[in-house]
Write a protein that holds these residues in place. Structure first.
Motif, PDB file in Angstrom:
ATOM      1  N   THR A 265      -3.628  -0.071   8.332  1.00  0.00           N
ATOM      2  CA  THR A 265      -3.526  -0.071   7.021  1.00  0.00           C
ATOM      3  C   THR A 265      -4.001  -1.588   6.401  1.00  0.00           C
ATOM      4  O   THR A 265      -4.963  -1.769   5.737  1.00  0.00           O
TER       5      THR A 265
ATOM      6  N   LYS B 103       0.862  -1.219   0.017  1.00  0.00           N
ATOM      7  CA  LYS B 103      -0.087  -0.109  -0.017  1.00  0.00           C
ATOM      8  C   LYS B 103       0.684   1.272  -0.114  1.00  0.00           C
ATOM      9  O   LYS B 103       1.881   1.435   0.804  1.00  0.00           O
TER      10      LYS B 103
ATOM     11  N   ILE C 144      -7.716  -3.242   4.931  1.00  0.00           N
ATOM     12  CA  ILE C 144      -7.620  -3.879   3.689  1.00  0.00           C
ATOM     13  C   ILE C 144      -8.233  -5.150   3.913  1.00  0.00           C
ATOM     14  O   ILE C 144      -9.348  -5.585   3.114  1.00  0.00           O
TER      15      ILE C 144
ATOM     16  N   PRO D 266      -5.690  -2.503  -1.557  1.00  0.00           N
ATOM     17  CA  PRO D 266      -4.259  -2.446  -1.830  1.00  0.00           C
ATOM     18  C   PRO D 266      -3.737  -1.610  -3.073  1.00  0.00           C
ATOM     19  O   PRO D 266      -4.392  -1.672  -4.072  1.00  0.00           O
ATOM     20  N   THR D 267      -2.654  -1.063  -2.909  1.00  0.00           N
ATOM     21  CA  THR D 267      -1.993  -0.713  -4.298  1.00  0.00           C
ATOM     22  C   THR D 267      -1.606  -2.106  -5.219  1.00  0.00           C
ATOM     23  O   THR D 267      -1.812  -2.094  -6.324  1.00  0.00           O
TER      24      THR D 267
END
Lengths: 247, 787
Positions: free
Chosen positions: A62, A25, A66, A73-74
């Motif tokens: 974080t 992330k 998620i 998430p990235t």
């Protein structure tokens, strides 16, 4: 149906409930790039209670967001019962939270205009197979405070109402972000006891974030975070009862 | 720039939606005020300047025929400044392509240039040339209505002779700001016009060489018109004088003053209501807005800012919001004031317009709005600064709720939790909920009281032109004639029924109270134009005595059983005391009636009639008109349907345009209130709603909670608004009375409906705008910290 739940707990199935693969992330605020998560792989099994431990900014919250379908998430994927959550639409994620996830926040976030019973009913009304609101409140030892409004309850009591609200839908997953963070130790113990009891009686997969290392002794496994990565995973050979823990 | 000022700018940017909504509320109050006051001011000023520049006369008199030598005698009367004698006649005109008869008032002008009084504003073409007997200047509105221009010709019957007249110019005159035909209530530029013709030409046409039949006077400064009129009447009596009258009784001026007076009440009452409502709403909205800022206020105090500094900071914020609204209101008010003035100026036919709004309306609007905003903010800031900083920075403790009667009631048990949240939220702060609902109610009320005018005017027209009158055509005769003339008209094509009327000019006097008007004589079995009470009742024509309009009885201060002096101003000019036997209610004018035979006896004349009401078969109307144009005894022809149309059209161009502006402002107000209500509710409930999203509630479900609260408030506000609108409309119509008309208090169901729909649409649009924000709630922030 507590018998059924207990049977599930007894079996101690090692079936994966939630798993994360290569979660990354990255937050960009202006020109600052923050790597909140750097390639996390982890699996939570059914009925287990895990503690996420680590300093502020280490990425635990974080990750929890998620896992709970509040954030994306990235990179990487999250699987729930073999289905990829990360591909869900916004409304499918809402559905997922509604049916399977219970949240407990540091600040209880109760609705002040509803009584304890009604705060719980708020969730049971929209869940597919909930328990009665009264039953959920008895589970957290608040059977005698059903008709009190949040303003009439202590902080610990409010947090236990929040737990009852989170578990009344019989979620598969319970996510707690610093549930004792705003409480004194005596109230904190009561809250943790409630979480432990729910985990044992309903077999809910539970992830709990804390700063407080001692609390990790109640967990099956402990995930230690540092700088957005998992620094260590520890399995407690012997889980301790909350009543035996003091801080 | 000081950090607090920077914060101010950013806060304003962050709150821009609400800033705009508040500016709208303020602007609607300020704008209405400026528009109304400035256009009224401008019209009064223009009217006065017009009268002044074009030397509008102050005393008017008509005679049968008087010798020119009388001019010197009139000029010698004390108080008289200028004397202008004229020839004035009515004539039936035939315009190619226009079937209906047209009436013209012919007025003489000197061939060699402007008259001394009642000068013309030449709009096109040129002055009449000496020695040319067929040249005329026509009134501009008439020329425009028929598309006539200099060089065009038309036919007119002058004393029984059909003549072709050539238009050489168009003009306006202060004497005919309102060009109202005989017996008409509103200008009808298609069917009535003013023709100015050379004096010599008119003298020849009407055999009035070295004579006049009309005179106008101006007075020396400070002289009393009543005294001059008295002496003038005595001078003209032997020449068939019909009684001189002052400027205030001159038809055009009387209509103009009535219009201006009506504009004046309109520009006082409605804007006051608007400004008060806008002030109240600004106050309410800002108080709630500042209450949300509590944590920031605690933070500022913790940094060491004094209460005064914080108070000043928020005062500046409020002043910017109100200031934007004031500027917007000034701009809109100025612009609409100008447009409104132009529309009226066009209606009144002023040759020029003076729009120079004074500073007072701008100042009043600004001061009231600023004060309302500051007072609203002050209460909230004071509450916030009273807390110790540490306490203020904490999230407010969960407010105490109680279950109340609702929860245990049968209805309560069936409520789901989101609905229960909505209900408890409203019941927890009943005063606040009530104030918000009253904000909506005010928006509805203002809309109703604006839109209600359309209903009132429809009702006036319906009663006056359709219920009270049944004739199709009214014919005015050149002179009163023997009753047998009715038989002649009965045989004209399409005429199904003929009824006679006689109308004489009279002074009605009771003690020191005087009314100059007309007395209508009706046959006892009248059916076409009966004495019609506005409540729908027909009054019988009494064998003797007067039936007066209630408004007239009020003016004369008489009740049935008492009597008034009737001073007839024509013929043998008898003065007779006549008892009042009944009163009736009318919306238009101030008529007085008596039985036709009794009126003729009072006039010491045999059976005479002057007006004929005709019921006409529509299929033969065209042939009837063609014959009427050629009958020498016909002086005027009035069509009921045309009169109703012009009534609607005239009011449509003036009053209703004004009202439409009010309605537009009311919409703006409604939107401002609804949007702010939804935004403030969102700020207050944002965290709760985000929590619910985390718990698995969908966007629609949380929208229900937020917008449900808004909707419920609106639902409470709507009936309250209808009640308030009813009261407000009653207040406005009851204070709104001129001699020309009384506005009936009528509100159609449609008007309530429309007001409700407008407010609902404003609310829905606001709701949609706010819902957009709900979709972007930051769910993660909720898990962590308090705002």
């Amino acid at each position: 149906m507590p018998e059924e739940a207990r049977a599930l707990s007894d079996r101690q199935l090692k079936r994966p409930s939630l798993s994360a693969v290569g979660l990354t992330k990255v937050y960009r605020t202006g020109e600052v790039v923050v790597h909140a998560l750097r390639g996390i792989d982890m699996t939570l099994y059914e009925s287990e209670l895990v503690v996420l431990l680590g300093p502020s900014g280490s990425g635990k919250s974080t990750l929890l967001n998620i896992l709970g379908g509040l954030d994306r998430p990235t990179e990487g994927q999250v699987f729930f019962d073999g289905t990829e959550l990360t591909g869900f639409t916004e409304s499918a994620l809402t559905r997922f939270r509604r049916d399977h996830v219970g949240f407990v926040f540091q600040f209880y976030n109760l609705i002040p205009s509803l009584t304890a019973r009604e705060n719980v009913a708020l969730v049971t009304e929209i869940a597919p197979a909930p328990m009665a609101a009264e039953e959920a409140l008895r589970l957290v030892d608040l059977g005698n405070r059903l008709d009190h409004f949040p303003a009439q309850l202590s902080g610990g009591e409010q947090q236990r109402v929040a737990i009852a609200r989170a578990i009344a839908k019989r979620p598969r997953i319970l996510l707690c972000d610093e549930p004792t963070g705003a409480l004194d130790s005596k109230s904190g113990v009561l809250v943790l006891e409630a979480i432990q009891q729910v985990n044992e009686e309903l077999g809910t997969t539970t992830a709990l974030i804390t700063h407080n290392a001692i609390i990790s002794e109640m967990a099956d496994r402990v995930f230690c975070f540092a700088d957005g990565a998992l620094s260590k995973v520890r399995t407690n050979e012997e889980k301790r009862r909350v009543s035996e823990i003091h801080w | 720039m000081a950090p607090l000022d920077r914060k101010l700018l950013r806060d304003l940017w962050r709150l821009r939606g609400q800033v705009i909504a508040i500016a709208f509320i303020v602007a609607s109050g300020v704008g209405v005020l400026i528009m109304s006051l400035s256009s009224h001011e401008a019209l009064e000023e223009t009217g006065a300047a017009y009268y002044e520049r074009y030397r509008f006369a102050q005393v008017f008199a008509e005679v049968k025929r008087a010798p020119l030598s009388l001019e010197a005698a009139m000029a010698r009367l004390p108080g008289v400044q200028v004397v202008e004698t004229r020839i004035s006649q009515f004539a039936v005109v035939d315009i190619a392509g226009f079937e209906e008869p047209v009436i013209a008032r012919l007025v003489s002008i000197p061939e060699r240039g402007q008259p001394l009084l009642n000068r013309l504003a030449l709009r096109s073409g040129r002055w009449v040339a000496p020695g040319r007997v067929d040249e005329i200047i026509v009134s501009e509105p008439f020329a425009e209505a028929h598309g006539l221009k200099p060089g065009d010709t038309l036919q007119a019957v002058l004393k029984g002779n059909k003549r072709t007249l050539t238009i050489v110019g168009t003009a306006l005159s202060p004497e005919f700001v309102y060009t109202i035909g005989p017996g008409a209530l509103m200008p009808d530029d298609l069917r009535f016009g003013v023709f100015w013709m050379g004096r010599d030409a008119l003298e020849a046409a009407y055999d009035l060489e070295d004579a006049f039949n009309d005179v106008v006077l101006s007075l020396l400064r400070g002289s009393e018109p009543a005294l001059v009129i008295d002496r003038l009447d005595r001078l003209l009596e032997t020449y068939g004088g019909v009684g001189a009258y002052a400027r205030k009784d001159q038809v055009s001026n009387w209509f103009l003053s009535n219009e201006l007076e009506q504009l004046r009440s309109m520009s006082r009452i409605l804007p006051t209501v608007f400004l008060a409502v806008a002030g109240f709403l600004t106050n309410m909205v800002l108080a709630r807005l500042i209450a949300i800022e509590r944590i920031e206020i605690g933070l500022l105090k913790a940094f060491g800012y004094s209460n005064v500094a914080i108070g000043w900071h928020y005062s500046k914020m409020v002043m910017v919001m109100a200031g934007l609204g004031i500027l917007l209101g000034w701009a809109i008010g100025y612009l609409l004031g100008q447009i409104n003035t132009e529309i009226y100026g066009d209606q009144f036919r002023f040759p020029f317009l003076l729009y120079r709004p004074g500073p007072s309306s701008f100042a009043i609007g600004a001061v009231v709005s600023l004060a309302a905003a500051l007072i609203g903010a002050a209460g909230a800031v004071k509450n916030a600064t009273r807390l110790a900083p540490a306490e203020a920075m904490q999230p407010p403790a969960p407010p105490s709720f109680s279950k109340g009667a609702l929860s245990d009631s049968r209805v309560g048990r069936f409520l789901d939790q989101p609905s229960r949240m909505i209900a408890r939220q409203l019941l927890r702060w009943p005063l606040r909920s009530f104030l918000t609902a009253s904000g909506i109610a005010m928006a509805v009320a203002v809309l109703i009281s604006s839109l209600q005018w359309f209903d009132s005017i429809d009702e006036m027209a319906e009663v006056h032109f359709f219920q009270a009158q049944r004739q199709d055509v009214t014919v005015g005769l050149v002179d009163a004639e023997d009753g047998s003339v009715m038989h002649e008209f009965a045989t004209l094509p399409g005429v199904q029924s003929v009824e006679a009327q006689r109308i004489v000019t009279v002074n009605l006097r009771s003690g020191h109270r005087l009314h100059r008007g007309s007395l209508n004589g009706l046959p006892p079995d009248v059916r076409l134009q009966p004495i019609y009470d506005a409540t729908g009742r027909e009054l019988p024509v009494p064998p003797g005595g007067l039936v007066l309009a209630e408004k007239l009885a009020e003016k004369l201060d008489v009740v049935p059983g008492e009597s008034v002096w009737v001073e007839v101003l024509e013929g043998r000019r008898p003065h007779v005391e006549v008892p009042v036997v009944a009163l009736f209610d009318t919306y238009l004018g101030m008529p007085a009636y008596m039985e036709l035979a009794a009126l003729n006896r009072l006039l010491l004349e045999p059976d005479r009639v002057e007006f004929l009401d005709l019921l006409v078969d529509e299929a033969q109307q065209v042939e009837l008109f063609a014959e009427l144009k050629d009958l020498p005894e016909v002086a005027a022809v009035m069509l009921r349907r045309a009169a109703a149309d012009t009534f609607h059209e005239t009011l449509g161009r003036t009053l209703l345009i004004f009202v439409s502006f009010f309605a537009a402002f009311a919409c703006m107000l409604a939107f401002g209130v609804a949007y702010n209500m939804a935004r403030v509710a969102l700020s207050e409930r944002g965290r709760e709603l985000a929590t619910l999203r985390v718990l698995g509630f969908s966007r629609w479900e949380i929208s229900y909670i937020l917008l449900g609260e808004v909707a419920l408030t609106v639902l409470i506000g709507l009936p309250l608004g209808c009640l308030a609108g009813f009261a407000l409309a009653w207040l406005i119509t009851s204070t709104f009375e001129t001699e020309l008309y009384r506005v009936p208090f009528v509100i159609d169901a449609d008007t309530y409906g429309l007001a409700i729909v407008i407010v609902l649409v404003s609310t829905i649009v606001s709701g949609l705008l706010v819902r957009d924000r709900l979709d972007n709630l930051d769910l993660i922030a909720v898990l962590k910290t308090r705002e």
